[in-house]
Design a protein around this motif. Sequence first.
Motif, short mmCIF file in Angstrom:
data_model
loop_
_atom_site.label_atom_id
_atom_site.label_comp_id
_atom_site.label_asym_id
_atom_site.label_seq_id
_atom_site.Cartn_x
_atom_site.Cartn_y
_atom_site.Cartn_z
N ALA A 58 -17.67 0.58 11.49
CA ALA A 58 -17.31 -0.81 11.77
C ALA A 58 -17.60 -1.74 10.59
O ALA A 58 -18.67 -1.69 9.99
CB ALA A 58 -18.03 -1.29 13.00
N THR A 59 -16.63 -2.58 10.28
CA THR A 59 -16.77 -3.56 9.20
C THR A 59 -17.11 -4.95 9.72
O THR A 59 -17.42 -5.85 8.94
CB THR A 59 -15.45 -3.66 8.40
N GLY A 60 -17.01 -5.14 11.04
CA GLY A 60 -17.23 -6.46 11.62
C GLY A 60 -15.95 -7.24 11.81
O GLY A 60 -15.96 -8.33 12.39
N ARG A 61 -14.84 -6.68 11.35
CA ARG A 61 -13.56 -7.37 11.48
C ARG A 61 -12.85 -6.93 12.75
O ARG A 61 -13.02 -5.81 13.22
CB ARG A 61 -12.69 -7.07 10.25
N ALA A 62 -12.04 -7.82 13.33
CA ALA A 62 -11.28 -7.52 14.55
C ALA A 62 -9.92 -8.19 14.48
O ALA A 62 -9.74 -9.20 13.79
CB ALA A 62 -12.03 -8.00 15.79
N VAL A 63 -8.94 -7.63 15.19
CA VAL A 63 -7.61 -8.22 15.23
C VAL A 63 -7.05 -8.13 16.65
O VAL A 63 -7.13 -7.09 17.30
CB VAL A 63 -6.65 -7.55 14.22
N VAL A 64 -6.55 -9.26 17.15
CA VAL A 64 -5.88 -9.32 18.45
C VAL A 64 -4.40 -9.05 18.20
O VAL A 64 -3.78 -9.71 17.36
CB VAL A 64 -6.07 -10.70 19.11
N ILE A 65 -3.83 -8.08 18.91
CA ILE A 65 -2.45 -7.64 18.68
C ILE A 65 -1.54 -8.09 19.81
O ILE A 65 -1.79 -7.78 20.97
CB ILE A 65 -2.41 -6.11 18.53
N CYS A 66 -0.45 -8.78 19.44
CA CYS A 66 0.53 -9.29 20.41
C CYS A 66 1.86 -8.55 20.22
O CYS A 66 2.60 -8.84 19.28
CB CYS A 66 0.76 -10.78 20.21
N PRO A 67 2.20 -7.60 21.09
CA PRO A 67 3.47 -6.89 20.97
C PRO A 67 4.65 -7.84 21.19
O PRO A 67 4.50 -8.93 21.76
CB PRO A 67 3.40 -5.84 22.09
N GLY A 68 5.84 -7.41 20.75
CA GLY A 68 7.04 -8.21 20.94
C GLY A 68 7.79 -7.81 22.19
O GLY A 68 7.33 -6.98 22.98
N GLY A 69 8.98 -8.39 22.35
CA GLY A 69 9.80 -8.11 23.52
C GLY A 69 10.61 -9.30 23.97
O GLY A 69 11.05 -9.38 25.11
N GLY A 70 10.81 -10.26 23.06
CA GLY A 70 11.66 -11.41 23.36
C GLY A 70 11.13 -12.33 24.43
O GLY A 70 11.89 -13.06 25.06
N TYR A 71 9.80 -12.33 24.66
CA TYR A 71 9.19 -13.11 25.74
C TYR A 71 9.81 -12.74 27.09
O TYR A 71 9.83 -13.56 28.02
CB TYR A 71 9.34 -14.61 25.49
N GLN A 72 10.28 -11.50 27.20
CA GLN A 72 10.86 -11.02 28.46
C GLN A 72 10.15 -9.77 28.95
O GLN A 72 9.98 -9.56 30.14
CB GLN A 72 12.35 -10.72 28.26
N HIS A 73 9.71 -8.93 28.01
CA HIS A 73 8.96 -7.72 28.30
C HIS A 73 8.07 -7.45 27.09
O HIS A 73 8.10 -8.23 26.13
CB HIS A 73 9.89 -6.53 28.57
N LEU A 74 7.30 -6.39 27.11
CA LEU A 74 6.40 -6.10 25.99
C LEU A 74 6.56 -4.65 25.51
O LEU A 74 6.53 -3.72 26.32
CB LEU A 74 4.94 -6.35 26.38
N ALA A 75 6.69 -4.48 24.20
CA ALA A 75 6.76 -3.15 23.58
C ALA A 75 5.33 -2.69 23.32
O ALA A 75 4.85 -2.69 22.18
CB ALA A 75 7.56 -3.22 22.28
N MET A 76 4.63 -2.32 24.41
CA MET A 76 3.20 -2.09 24.35
C MET A 76 2.78 -0.89 23.50
O MET A 76 1.66 -0.86 22.98
CB MET A 76 2.63 -1.91 25.76
N GLU A 77 3.66 0.09 23.32
CA GLU A 77 3.26 1.30 22.61
C GLU A 77 3.32 1.12 21.09
O GLU A 77 2.30 0.96 20.44
CB GLU A 77 4.13 2.49 23.05
N HIS A 78 4.54 1.14 20.49
CA HIS A 78 4.65 1.15 19.02
C HIS A 78 4.32 -0.19 18.38
O HIS A 78 4.11 -0.25 17.16
CB HIS A 78 6.02 1.65 18.58
#
Length: 275
Positions: A58-78
Amino acid sequence: MKRLKKILFTAFMAAVPVLLPAQKVFDMNLWQGGAPNSNGDTGDTAKVRVYLPSAKEATGRAVVICPGGGYQHLAMEHEGYQWGPFFNNMGIAAIVLKYRMPHGNPDVPLSDAEEAIRLVRRNAAQWGVNTGEVGIMGSSAGGHLASMVATRSVKDARPDFQILFYPVITMMPDITHKGSHDNLLGKEPKKKTEREYSNDIQVSRVTPRAFIALSDDDHAVLPANGVSYYTELYRHDVPASLHVFPSGGHGWGIRESFKYHVEMELMLRAWLRSF
């Protein structure tokens, strides 16, 4: 000769990144006491999946990840879960956000993304995170959400850096992605509202540094979105890195089928190590 071969083999193996499994992966609801705002969909619940690297890495860094999908659905995998091991291998905690759909109310996904950043900071000590090294990442419409947070959020909801892949940036009709526009703001929003949620217009000198990557032949979300955002960051003296690949279209995420997958990962690694 055998000794030389052994030395060369050892050096080669040391240069090859080892893909370490996430030390700890778990799911949790984003809101513990009930979510604010409403999109009219009572079954749509915001959640996060947390990928923590081993304490040793661990480096102490973190990232919040927001998948796309046109604000209609979410491409949660790739565009979401599959990024967890990549960041953990760099010693970075990855928090993949399943945000609620707006159905015309942009405050719904925005409040989810802001709360996800606050959640990371509230759990910083437990998760081995430095509260001053929490970034946000988004792809496509998720890139619009990430850049919306980056340009407007303050205090404990403000990210320290942003990573955007082929992002929707503007809500202006001539350049925006129509599906994202209509799902976020409704089909006939006021011009003032379109400008308010055009994130290139919202850039200021305190906007966090950015990594932007897209394809020149993206016909779903026009490259002008990401380029315009980079231009505004540059104009406001915000450190930013823009990478335009010759081909690839839209929505490649972390898929190895993307022709420039290796180059993209190397560029992102280099950028993350630059600060």
